[in-house]
Design a protein around this motif. Structure first.
Motif, PDB file in Angstrom:
ATOM      1  N   THR A 138       0.791  -1.225   0.000  1.00 34.57           N
ATOM      2  CA  THR A 138       0.000   0.000   0.000  1.00 34.57           C
ATOM      3  C   THR A 138       0.826   1.277   0.000  1.00 34.57           C
ATOM      4  OG1 THR A 138      -0.154  -0.162   2.395  1.00 34.57           O
ATOM      5  CG2 THR A 138      -1.977  -1.073   1.110  1.00 34.57           C
ATOM      6  N   LEU A 193      -6.547   2.603  -3.627  1.00 30.19           N
ATOM      7  CA  LEU A 193      -6.075   1.883  -2.440  1.00 30.19           C
ATOM      8  C   LEU A 193      -7.029   2.040  -1.253  1.00 30.19           C
ATOM      9  CD1 LEU A 193      -2.252   2.388  -2.916  1.00 30.19           C
ATOM     10  CD2 LEU A 193      -3.463   0.207  -2.885  1.00 30.19           C
ATOM     11  N   ARG A 194      -7.827   3.083  -1.257  1.00 27.43           N
ATOM     12  CA  ARG A 194      -8.870   3.178  -0.219  1.00 27.43           C
ATOM     13  C   ARG A 194      -9.774   1.935  -0.289  1.00 27.43           C
ATOM     14  NH1 ARG A 194     -10.324   7.743   3.476  1.00 27.43           N
ATOM     15  NH2 ARG A 194      -8.199   8.358   3.890  1.00 27.43           N
ATOM     16  N   PHE A 222      -7.994  -0.820   1.426  1.00 28.57           N
ATOM     17  CA  PHE A 222      -8.031  -0.687   2.885  1.00 28.57           C
ATOM     18  C   PHE A 222      -9.404  -1.101   3.433  1.00 28.57           C
ATOM     19  CE2 PHE A 222      -4.594   2.594   2.173  1.00 28.57           C
ATOM     20  CZ  PHE A 222      -3.597   1.873   2.795  1.00 28.57           C
ATOM     21  N   MET A 223     -10.459  -0.740   2.693  1.00 26.17           N
ATOM     22  CA  MET A 223     -11.797  -1.048   3.171  1.00 26.17           C
ATOM     23  C   MET A 223     -12.095  -2.546   3.093  1.00 26.17           C
ATOM     24  SD  MET A 223     -13.102   1.705   4.337  1.00 26.17           S
ATOM     25  CE  MET A 223     -14.888   1.581   4.385  1.00 26.17           C
ATOM     26  N   ALA A 255      -9.610  -5.122   3.047  1.00 23.40           N
ATOM     27  CA  ALA A 255      -8.613  -6.016   3.639  1.00 23.40           C
ATOM     28  C   ALA A 255      -9.075  -6.547   4.992  1.00 23.40           C
ATOM     29  CB  ALA A 255      -7.287  -5.286   3.787  1.00 23.40           C
ATOM     30  N   ASN A 311      -0.232   4.827   5.296  1.00 20.49           N
ATOM     31  CA  ASN A 311      -0.744   3.533   4.829  1.00 20.49           C
ATOM     32  C   ASN A 311      -0.658   2.450   5.904  1.00 20.49           C
ATOM     33  OD1 ASN A 311       2.068   3.970   4.290  1.00 20.49           O
ATOM     34  ND2 ASN A 311       2.117   2.030   3.195  1.00 20.49           N
ATOM     35  N   LEU A 371      -3.617   3.080   8.360  1.00 23.05           N
ATOM     36  CA  LEU A 371      -4.922   2.707   7.804  1.00 23.05           C
ATOM     37  C   LEU A 371      -5.018   1.187   7.712  1.00 23.05           C
ATOM     38  CD1 LEU A 371      -5.609   5.196   4.880  1.00 23.05           C
ATOM     39  CD2 LEU A 371      -7.059   4.766   6.857  1.00 23.05           C
ATOM     40  N   VAL A 416      -3.757  -1.152   9.500  1.00 29.68           N
ATOM     41  CA  VAL A 416      -3.911  -1.943  10.724  1.00 29.68           C
ATOM     42  C   VAL A 416      -4.972  -1.378  11.667  1.00 29.68           C
ATOM     43  CG1 VAL A 416      -1.539  -2.745  10.612  1.00 29.68           C
ATOM     44  CG2 VAL A 416      -2.084  -0.758  12.018  1.00 29.68           C
ATOM     45  N   SER A 417      -5.595  -0.253  11.310  1.00 30.47           N
ATOM     46  CA  SER A 417      -6.606   0.306  12.208  1.00 30.47           C
ATOM     47  C   SER A 417      -8.025  -0.030  11.761  1.00 30.47           C
ATOM     48  CB  SER A 417      -6.454   1.829  12.314  1.00 30.47           C
ATOM     49  OG  SER A 417      -5.173   2.146  12.807  1.00 30.47           O
ATOM     50  N   LEU A 418      -8.158  -0.571  10.559  1.00 30.61           N
ATOM     51  CA  LEU A 418      -9.496  -0.960  10.090  1.00 30.61           C
ATOM     52  C   LEU A 418      -9.811  -2.426  10.398  1.00 30.61           C
ATOM     53  CD1 LEU A 418      -9.549   1.152   6.806  1.00 30.61           C
ATOM     54  CD2 LEU A 418     -11.130   1.381   8.738  1.00 30.61           C
ATOM     55  N   PRO A 419      -8.988  -3.395   9.933  1.00 34.12           N
ATOM     56  CA  PRO A 419      -9.300  -4.797  10.252  1.00 34.12           C
ATOM     57  C   PRO A 419      -8.914  -5.131  11.698  1.00 34.12           C
ATOM     58  CG  PRO A 419      -7.326  -4.686   8.887  1.00 34.12           C
ATOM     59  CD  PRO A 419      -7.795  -3.274   9.073  1.00 34.12           C
ATOM     60  N   ASP A 450     -18.145   0.030  13.963  1.00 36.66           N
ATOM     61  CA  ASP A 450     -17.043  -0.513  13.176  1.00 36.66           C
ATOM     62  C   ASP A 450     -16.212   0.646  12.619  1.00 36.66           C
ATOM     63  OD1 ASP A 450     -15.610  -1.376  10.833  1.00 36.66           O
ATOM     64  OD2 ASP A 450     -16.879  -3.166  10.756  1.00 36.66           O
ATOM     65  N   PRO A 451     -14.893   0.568  12.736  1.00 38.03           N
ATOM     66  CA  PRO A 451     -14.064   1.689  12.250  1.00 38.03           C
ATOM     67  C   PRO A 451     -14.259   1.985  10.764  1.00 38.03           C
ATOM     68  CG  PRO A 451     -12.701  -0.230  12.823  1.00 38.03           C
ATOM     69  CD  PRO A 451     -14.080  -0.499  13.328  1.00 38.03           C
ATOM     70  N   HIS A 452     -14.672   0.981   9.985  1.00 37.26           N
ATOM     71  CA  HIS A 452     -14.872   1.222   8.548  1.00 37.26           C
ATOM     72  C   HIS A 452     -15.911   2.313   8.292  1.00 37.26           C
ATOM     73  CE1 HIS A 452     -13.036  -2.816   8.549  1.00 37.26           C
ATOM     74  NE2 HIS A 452     -12.582  -2.501   7.354  1.00 37.26           N
ATOM     75  N   GLU A 465     -15.109   6.022   7.315  1.00 37.16           N
ATOM     76  CA  GLU A 465     -14.522   6.364   6.011  1.00 37.16           C
ATOM     77  C   GLU A 465     -15.163   7.586   5.370  1.00 37.16           C
ATOM     78  OE1 GLU A 465     -12.639   6.354   2.315  1.00 37.16           O
ATOM     79  OE2 GLU A 465     -14.792   5.915   2.312  1.00 37.16           O
ATOM     80  N   ARG A 478      -9.180   4.595  16.567  1.00 36.72           N
ATOM     81  CA  ARG A 478      -7.971   5.385  16.304  1.00 36.72           C
ATOM     82  C   ARG A 478      -7.816   5.694  14.821  1.00 36.72           C
ATOM     83  NH1 ARG A 478      -4.092   0.162  17.272  1.00 36.72           N
ATOM     84  NH2 ARG A 478      -3.940  -0.403  15.076  1.00 36.72           N
ATOM     85  N   VAL A 479      -8.550   4.970  13.992  1.00 32.87           N
ATOM     86  CA  VAL A 479      -8.441   5.179  12.547  1.00 32.87           C
ATOM     87  C   VAL A 479      -8.828   6.603  12.155  1.00 32.87           C
ATOM     88  CG1 VAL A 479     -10.790   4.522  11.794  1.00 32.87           C
ATOM     89  CG2 VAL A 479      -8.807   3.953  10.366  1.00 32.87           C
ATOM     90  N   PHE A 491      -6.349   8.896  10.695  1.00 31.79           N
ATOM     91  CA  PHE A 491      -5.769   8.564   9.392  1.00 31.79           C
ATOM     92  C   PHE A 491      -6.788   8.547   8.256  1.00 31.79           C
ATOM     93  CE2 PHE A 491      -3.873   6.234  12.954  1.00 31.79           C
ATOM     94  CZ  PHE A 491      -2.652   6.885  13.008  1.00 31.79           C
ATOM     95  N   HIS A 496      -2.295   8.703   1.680  1.00 39.26           N
ATOM     96  CA  HIS A 496      -3.435   7.881   2.100  1.00 39.26           C
ATOM     97  C   HIS A 496      -4.195   8.495   3.263  1.00 39.26           C
ATOM     98  CE1 HIS A 496      -2.325   4.884  -0.719  1.00 39.26           C
ATOM     99  NE2 HIS A 496      -1.155   4.669  -0.161  1.00 39.26           N
TER     100      HIS A 496
END
Ligand code: SF4
Lengths: 465, 198
Positions: free
Chosen positions: A136, A193-194, A197-198, A200, A225, A228, A230-233, B95-97, B100, B129-130, B133, B187
């Motif tokens: 990424t 790449l967003r 990230f969404m 993964a 990168n 992002l 490691v903070s989503l999954p 959910d952090p997603h 977005e 925490r996302v 970012f 990003h």
């Protein structure tokens, strides 16, 4: 990695790069620009040399106490709720990562810059097992899309022109044909790449520093990168070589002050993220990898190469690297430090890398952890000769050289023959395939007299003889 | 088996008896600025951020109201009390997603570091925490009397004895991976403004 059938020689690979004169020059200048930014940053801190000295001592301490520090790190990280794994080699590292991903049913992972996973060839391994891994970091993504390895450890796509990125993106993600504006292209990559990230289900990162005292680790990026990723999954896998440890958190101040300034001439990377344990509801795995590092640790000559914090400064300053390009080294870590590390892994294959060096010592001057890089390269040359890995042409010329150097009369004779030949030979005899020094440069006109003769005359004039 | 790999690695290290060493004292005098605020402002501006001095949270609001990025943002999340138009409650997201779609975030920082333009932030009271970012644009609020000169002073303040996340963030995300030409907004957030409050 070079194939066994064709013997790899850095000079041969560099020839192809140098053949495109304009590109080689552009590459050279791009890196020199980074080197100059580094100088400005170093000069802005009066304590710069004290910082380097301190960093070097901290690393020496780390290597001398590595076993205890690893145990302490494992203890502390486990206490924080992380799972710690040890891998002897690349294969075991890849198996461990695969196992964790499979256990979580992961089909797609977002990876951020990690030279270790490159070293272990993790991507192709996971692909073979049906897992999609996306690099990424923009530069790493570009080289991944081109199906080639990074050519620099900090600037992975430094060898690629904007027009080529434009072409690539047009073909792969449908940017406008002919568009080569960096902002336009970077924005297109951001959007694409967003999506990654969404989607993964796991984030894989490298590690810049792991702190034994706390059991945490720090990851540095500019793009955001890694964070992002490691903070989503829920799942984060961090992979690091065992030499990445430092004893205490306060030592991070020393290394973070040095790293970005040395690497890209920035005062610090945009993000320096400190991970202590998994995030609430998440899972954190840390994989500590040996893969030849303990062998280097046992060698008195090359132990200090383990100090390396992978800033890339030695590459940016190296006249050979700048003019031959990272791919000509055919090793994950190219440049001066790569020319020490690669033969440590396989001296027979990489015998030519310690010769890809003019011994100018510029790398030693910029290295933030004060590795004696050019001395180690010289030591490798001796070692490679002793082990008999030199090809016959180099062996022959070196044997001739030693034959001549051991006999003063022969040396004198060879000198006067050489001066005569250089002055009077027709061009084709000097500028041909046998004389690498005659490629791309004019040899200086040989003086009429030898240094010895001049010196004798001078002494006679001064009445000392 | 990974436990036996661990033993083998440790044994391989211990086979080489290296003489013990002392850790170096960190006793050199790091650069300390007479006016850390001025140096912080210069440094952050140099790396693509914007610094605004605000006497009160009303000043912060007044500045925000003048900027399209905030004014035109449809989804705004604030963890700083007193910011208007904040319409996304981070705590309400499962959910952090879901973060977005947040375009603008206003977040507190603990302290600033003059030598490199960084702010220290953590996940304390930050459910996802996302947010640091993933939002498109970011504003930080940091107490004006919390500007340190250098990183050594920063680590004197920090302790890491319980699980948690913390980061130094210096300006907006960026990349120079295409021909070394700088693009702000890789990003992470595409812009960053720092309000020095108080
Ligand atoms: S050897 Fe030194 S200069 Fe080269 S990458 Fe490693 S730390 Fe940087």
């Amino acid at each position: 990695m070079p194939t066994a059938t064709e013997k790899f020689n850095h000079a041969d690979d560099a020839t192809a790069f140098v053949a495109n004169h304009a590109r080689a020059k552009w590459h050279d200048q791009a890196l020199w620009f980074v080197r100059q930014k580094r100088d400005r940053m170093a000069n802005s801190l009066p304590e710069w040399e004290a910082l380097r000295e301190t960093a070097s001592s901290i690393k020496a301490y780390t290597i001398a106490h590595l076993a205890e520090l690893l145990e302490q790190f494992e203890r502390q990280a486990t206490k924080l709720g992380a799972h710690v794994h040890f891998a002897k080699d690349a294969a075991e590292h890849n198996e461990i990562v695969l196992g964790i991903l499979q256990q979580h049913g992961v089909k797609k992972a977002a990876k951020s810059k990690s030279m270790l996973t490159e070293e272990c060839h993790l991507n192709p391994f996971l692909n073979r097992h049906g897992i999609d891994v996306v690099d990424t970091d923009l530069g790493e993504w570009i080289v991944q899309l081109r199906n080639e390895p990074p050519s620099h450890i900090v600037l992975p796509a430094i060898h690629i022109k904007r027009e080529e990125v434009g072409e690539l993106f047009h073909e792969k993600i449908g940017t406008e044909k002919g568009a080569s504006d960096p902002t336009y292209l970077a924005r297109a990559a951001r959007r694409k790449l967003r999506e990654t990230f969404m989607e993964a289900e796991a984030g894989i990162t490298g590690v810049n520093f792991a702190v034994a005292e706390t059991g945490g680790f720090v990851v540095c990026t500019n793009e955001g990168n890694a964070d992002l990723g490691v903070s989503l999954p829920k799942l984060h896998i961090a992979c690091l070589g065992i030499e990445k440890l430092i004893p205490q958190a306060k030592h991070l101040a020393v290394f973070l002050r040095l790293l970005a300034r040395s690497a890209t001439g920035q005062p610090i990377t945009t993000y320096s993220s400190h991970f202590h344990g998994p995030r609430p509801g998440g899972e954190l795995h840390i994989v500590l990898v040996d893969n030849g590092r303990t062998d280097i640790l046992r060698s008195d000559e090359f132990r200090r190469s383990l100090n390396c914090i992978r800033c890339g400064a030695c590459m940016n300053t190296c006249p050979v690297y700048r003019r031959s390009g990272g791919h000509s080294y055919q090793s994950t870590i190219p440049g001066p430090i790569g020319s020490i590390l690669a033969p440590s892994r396989d001296a027979e294959t990489y015998y030519s890398l310690p010769y890809a060096c003019s011994l100018c010592g510029s790398c030693d001057d910029v290295c933030p952890v004060k590795i004696d890089i050019h001395h180690q390269l010289l030591t490798w040359r001796r070692e490679i000769a002793v082990r008999g890995y030199l090809p016959w042409s180099k062996r022959l010329s070196m044997r001739m050289m030693s034959l001549v150097l051991r006999r003063p009369w022969l040396y004198r004779l060879a000198g006067s023959l050489g001066r005569f030949a250089l002055r009077w030979s027709p061009r084709f005899m000097i500028y041909n395939g046998l004389n690498a020094w005659g490629k791309q440069r004019e040899l200086p006109l040989a003086p009429k007299q030898s240094f010895r003769a001049l010196y004798r005359q001078r002494q006679a004039k001064n009445g000392k003889s | 088996m990974s436990s036996s790999s661990k033993d083998q690695i440790l044994a391989a290290i211990r086979r080489q008896q290296l003489p013990p060493r002392e850790l170096p004292p960190l006793d050199f005098a790091p650069l300390v600025y007479d006016d850390p605020q001025q140096h912080y402002t210069e440094t952050l501006t140099g790396i693509g951020g914007r610094v605004v001095v605000a006497n009160s949270i009303e000043d912060v609001q007044r500045d925000l109201d003048q900027h399209d990025l905030y004014v035109e943002a449809r989804q705004i999340c604030s963890l700083v009390p007193g910011i208007a138009r904040a319409n996304v409650d981070l705590d309400a997201l499962d959910d952090p997603h879901q973060a977005e779609t947040i375009e603008f975030a206003v977040l507190p920082a603990k302290f600033a570091v003059a030598e490199n333009g960084a702010l220290w932030v953590t996940d304390e009271n930050v459910k996802h925490r996302v947010i640091y970012f993933i939002c498109q644009h970011l504003a930080f609020v940091v107490p004006r009397d919390q500007i340190l000169s250098n990183m050594h002073q920063a680590y004197e303040r920090l302790s890491f004895d319980s699980p948690g996340f913390g980061a130094f963030i210096a300006g907006p995300s960026k990349t120079a991976d295409i021909e070394q030409s700088l693009v702000i907004g890789a990003h992470g957030p595409k812009s960053t403004v720092v309000y020095l409050l108080g």
